[in-house]
Design an enzyme around this catalytic site. Sequence first.
Site, PDB file in Angstrom:
ATOM      1  N   SER A 145       1.065  -1.226  -0.023  1.00 21.62           N
ATOM      2  CA  SER A 145      -0.017  -0.141  -0.057  1.00 21.62           C
ATOM      3  C   SER A 145       0.839   1.082   0.080  1.00 21.62           C
ATOM      4  CB  SER A 145      -0.828  -0.202   1.260  1.00 21.62           C
ATOM      5  OG  SER A 145      -1.400   1.340   1.485  1.00 21.62           O
ATOM      6  N   TYR A 158      -1.720  -0.292  10.437  1.00 23.31           N
ATOM      7  CA  TYR A 158      -1.993  -0.913   9.036  1.00 23.31           C
ATOM      8  C   TYR A 158      -0.847  -0.464   8.268  1.00 23.31           C
ATOM      9  CZ  TYR A 158      -3.854  -1.854   4.382  1.00 23.31           C
ATOM     10  OH  TYR A 158      -4.144  -2.300   3.265  1.00 23.31           O
TER      11      TYR A 158
END
Length: 253
Positions: A145, A158
């Site tokens: 990501s 995260y």
Amino acid sequence: MAMMKKRFEGKVAIVTASTQGIGFSIAERLGLEGASIVISSRKQKNVDEAVEKLKSKGIEVFGVVCHVSNAQHRKNLIDQTIQKYGKINVVVSNAAANPSVDPILETKESILDKLWEINVKASILILQDAAPHLEKGSSVVFISSITAYQPSASMGMYGVTKTALLGLTKALAIEMSPDTRVNTVAPGFVPTHFADFLTKDENVRKEIEQRTLLNRLGTTEDMASATAYLASDDASYITGETLVVAGGMPSRL
């Protein structure tokens, strides 16, 4: 779509968390390029629906229920793939969880465990099961990501687990060379069920669009084409790398 190149003719590809969103688009793309696809996610209903969708596009596909943090499920995913197709050429590790928007220093230990378990550890364990069956010239792609480079306030931990995948890519590229290449795609912001904050809030969406250079969010197809490239022989001299697919959002020099 235009006439697809068939870069995966005769190849077998496993894509985890592939019944919707980015994972589904990756499975579809590899399948349209000729791969036999093994898709998986936690719910039988979702697996069945995704299999039907892919079959309707003429894709050779097999679906297995797999909760990536369940050892028996992981083993079963690999065993069934080998029983059906006899080999593995591509593994795309896409499963991820973001169970909390708490600040890191207020995140419960059980939530920290879940984040590490699903986003990092399961990616390693699935490869431990798959590695003995990977063909020479095979390819592994992790889905990280943009938050790996710049964690956002609500997705701090995260983001850190996604950073770990960048290091894992480097380490495994060394360990699995020269027979298997290991690379990562780091998607920018893509409106999916997983990132429902993008689809729900018009202001958030606009603000993120403005942070890109291309003035748009990413699509699941954008991520699928980058993944297909890294998994294919077009990228045969690329390993240990991360391809950022984020519309020009800053990641590094």
